[in-house]
Design a protein around this motif. Structure first.
Motif, short mmCIF file in Angstrom:
data_model
loop_
_atom_site.label_atom_id
_atom_site.label_comp_id
_atom_site.label_asym_id
_atom_site.label_seq_id
_atom_site.Cartn_x
_atom_site.Cartn_y
_atom_site.Cartn_z
N GLU A 123 -29.02 -9.83 27.18
CA GLU A 123 -27.72 -9.20 26.99
C GLU A 123 -27.26 -8.55 28.12
O GLU A 123 -26.04 -8.34 28.37
CB GLU A 123 -28.12 -8.15 25.92
CG GLU A 123 -28.33 -8.72 24.66
CD GLU A 123 -27.32 -9.65 23.92
OE1 GLU A 123 -26.21 -9.42 24.07
OE2 GLU A 123 -27.81 -10.77 23.34
N LYS A 126 -25.22 -11.18 30.10
CA LYS A 126 -23.87 -11.52 29.40
C LYS A 126 -22.60 -10.52 29.56
O LYS A 126 -21.44 -11.11 29.59
CB LYS A 126 -24.14 -11.48 27.85
CG LYS A 126 -25.00 -12.63 27.04
CD LYS A 126 -25.13 -12.24 25.64
CE LYS A 126 -26.10 -13.37 24.98
NZ LYS A 126 -26.18 -12.95 23.35
N ASP A 140 -33.75 -15.86 23.13
CA ASP A 140 -32.56 -15.18 22.56
C ASP A 140 -32.57 -15.01 20.84
O ASP A 140 -31.53 -14.73 20.31
CB ASP A 140 -31.17 -15.84 22.84
CG ASP A 140 -31.29 -17.38 22.26
OD1 ASP A 140 -32.14 -17.69 21.59
OD2 ASP A 140 -30.27 -17.86 22.92
N HIS A 141 -33.84 -15.15 20.64
CA HIS A 141 -33.80 -15.17 19.12
C HIS A 141 -35.50 -15.10 18.54
O HIS A 141 -36.27 -15.47 19.36
CB HIS A 141 -33.26 -16.16 18.31
CG HIS A 141 -33.77 -17.41 18.28
ND1 HIS A 141 -33.79 -18.33 19.53
CD2 HIS A 141 -34.28 -18.33 17.37
CE1 HIS A 141 -34.45 -19.31 19.31
NE2 HIS A 141 -34.76 -19.44 18.12
N ASP A 215 -30.85 -11.07 17.46
CA ASP A 215 -30.60 -12.50 17.49
C ASP A 215 -29.26 -12.76 18.39
O ASP A 215 -28.21 -12.33 18.10
CB ASP A 215 -30.16 -13.09 16.18
CG ASP A 215 -29.71 -14.61 16.24
OD1 ASP A 215 -29.45 -15.09 17.11
OD2 ASP A 215 -29.99 -15.09 15.04
N ARG A 217 -27.97 -15.40 19.87
CA ARG A 217 -27.48 -16.87 19.84
C ARG A 217 -25.78 -17.35 19.78
O ARG A 217 -25.56 -17.98 20.25
CB ARG A 217 -28.22 -17.71 18.63
CG ARG A 217 -29.81 -17.91 18.95
CD ARG A 217 -30.14 -18.72 17.88
NE ARG A 217 -30.43 -17.87 16.81
CZ ARG A 217 -31.10 -18.37 15.59
NH1 ARG A 217 -31.85 -19.53 15.48
NH2 ARG A 217 -31.32 -17.53 14.64
N ALA A 218 -25.21 -16.23 18.89
CA ALA A 218 -23.86 -16.35 18.79
C ALA A 218 -23.23 -16.49 19.97
O ALA A 218 -22.04 -17.16 20.04
CB ALA A 218 -23.26 -15.42 17.71
N ASP A 219 -23.28 -15.62 20.85
CA ASP A 219 -22.49 -15.62 22.10
C ASP A 219 -23.40 -16.07 23.47
O ASP A 219 -23.05 -15.53 24.51
CB ASP A 219 -21.88 -14.34 22.51
CG ASP A 219 -22.72 -13.09 22.73
OD1 ASP A 219 -23.87 -13.37 22.07
OD2 ASP A 219 -22.32 -12.31 22.88
N ASP A 221 -23.38 -18.56 25.12
CA ASP A 221 -22.70 -19.12 26.20
C ASP A 221 -21.96 -18.28 27.31
O ASP A 221 -21.47 -18.48 28.49
CB ASP A 221 -21.42 -20.15 25.84
CG ASP A 221 -20.69 -19.32 25.00
OD1 ASP A 221 -20.87 -18.16 24.63
OD2 ASP A 221 -19.51 -19.99 24.50
N ARG A 222 -22.12 -16.86 26.98
CA ARG A 222 -21.55 -15.97 27.92
C ARG A 222 -22.65 -15.75 29.04
O ARG A 222 -22.38 -15.06 30.34
CB ARG A 222 -21.45 -14.59 27.23
CG ARG A 222 -20.24 -14.50 26.29
CD ARG A 222 -20.36 -13.43 25.44
NE ARG A 222 -20.09 -12.12 26.49
CZ ARG A 222 -20.16 -10.78 25.96
NH1 ARG A 222 -20.47 -10.47 24.68
NH2 ARG A 222 -20.06 -9.81 26.95
N THR A 246 -33.67 -21.63 23.35
CA THR A 246 -32.82 -20.80 24.23
C THR A 246 -32.49 -21.57 25.29
O THR A 246 -31.12 -21.49 25.86
CB THR A 246 -33.68 -19.66 24.48
OG1 THR A 246 -34.22 -18.89 23.45
CG2 THR A 246 -33.12 -18.62 25.57
N ARG A 249 -29.51 -23.81 24.96
CA ARG A 249 -28.42 -23.36 24.33
C ARG A 249 -27.59 -22.54 25.77
O ARG A 249 -26.47 -22.34 25.65
CB ARG A 249 -28.80 -22.00 23.37
CG ARG A 249 -27.59 -21.78 22.51
CD ARG A 249 -27.87 -20.98 21.39
NE ARG A 249 -29.36 -20.54 21.24
CZ ARG A 249 -30.45 -20.95 20.62
NH1 ARG A 249 -29.95 -21.95 19.76
NH2 ARG A 249 -31.48 -20.55 20.60
#
Length: 301
Positions: A123, A126, A140-141, A215, A217-219, A221-222, A246, A249
């Protein structure tokens, strides 16, 4: 018989004696973090420990890289000698880390997250500049093993953290889920010495209130910095598929399965693990492709 340690190993007491003592760093009006800071060349290698962990956990790496790299390791708020947070959240721990690095003048760190600490590293990267990210025994999860919630809920309800832990029980659990079977007993005991179970409720609620259900995972790609995801096949806490997924992704993710290790590869096989960190330095400092750097550094494996 003399104790046989794995290649590259530095015993905990030797590492601690060779390093400066931790000091408190005020990172906000509410939080002061127990911190060990060793000056050296950029980029700084910043260690984020896992749940119920200790700033001393990466002692083999602290001893090995002192003088070669700027090093930062600290106790999460509520753990060790750090003050408690007014609220327990990953956002709060990321803000604490940002405040700590601002105070130390660290701008683009290489973040090393272990276990639950991988959530903080992910985090942070990101939201803030990072030269690289190393995630070990996490991702990441899905960082919470199935047995943890049934174990910790009654532990907290009954306030058992105030009592001396059942040493034999703790060791049985650690040996069963934390380490590869070939890891020398002396290494496991040494790691436990670096990581005494905390007797502060805040250390336990850091896990239950901040990390359960994480979790990211949603972002994902940041997180665009080079990211090395290292996992041991004998890890009985976080499944290897979490790490592999992870790495797949993340835009610049590279997965590395480090054989003959479990949840604490940096102590179980420190020479091999340190080579992976050097591969990250090659990518972050020298501009090398991370996957190629890992292949070059681990060719002898």
């Amino acid at each position: 018989m003399p104790t046989t340690y794995p290649p590259g190993y530095v015993p905990f007491e030797a590492a601690r004696e060779a390093l400066p003592p931790p000091t408190g760093v005020r990172v906000s009006e509410a939080v002061e973090l127990e911190t060990l800071h060793v000056p050296g060349p950029d980029p700084a290698l910043v260690f984020v420990h896992g749940g119920l962990g200790s700033l001393w956990n990466p002692y083999p790496q602290l001893a090995t890289f002192a003088g070669d790299r700027e090093l930062v390791t600290y106790s999460l708020a509520g753990n060790g000698g750090s003050t408690e947070r007014p609220d327990q959240s990953i956002d709060g721990h990321v803000a604490d880390l940002r405040g700590l690095l601002d105070e130390l003048g660290v701008e683009r760190p290489i973040l090393h997250g272990h276990s639950y600490g991988t959530a903080v590293a992910v985090e942070y990267a990101k939201r803030h500049p990072a030269a690289g990210v190393v995630l070990h025994a996490g991702g990441d999860h899905d960082l919470t093993p199935s047995w943890e919630k049934p174990l910790l809920r009654p532990f907290l309800a009954l306030r058992l953290y105030r009592l001396a832990p059942d040493d034999a029980l703790v060791r049985r659990l650690v040996y069963r889920v934390g380490f590869h079977g070939a890891t020398p007993r002396a290494v496991v005991e040494d790691f436990l010495l670096s990581n005494p179970l905390p007797d502060r409720r805040s250390a336990w609620t850091t896990v239950t209130e901040a990390f359960w259900g994480y979790d990211g995972r949603a972002d994902a790609d940041r997180l665009t910095a080079p990211a090395l995801v290292v996992h041991g096949p004998a890890d009985g806490i976080v499944p290897v598929d979490v790490a592999r997924d992870t790495a797949a992704r993340l835009p610049s993710g590279v997965f590395c399965r480090l054989e003959r290790t479990g949840h604490v590869a940096f102590a179980e096989r420190p020479a091999a693990y340190n080579d992976l960190l050097r591969a990250m330095f090659d990518a972050a400092v020298g501009g090398h492709d991370l996957e190629a750097a890992v292949r070059a550094r681990t060719r002898r494996e």
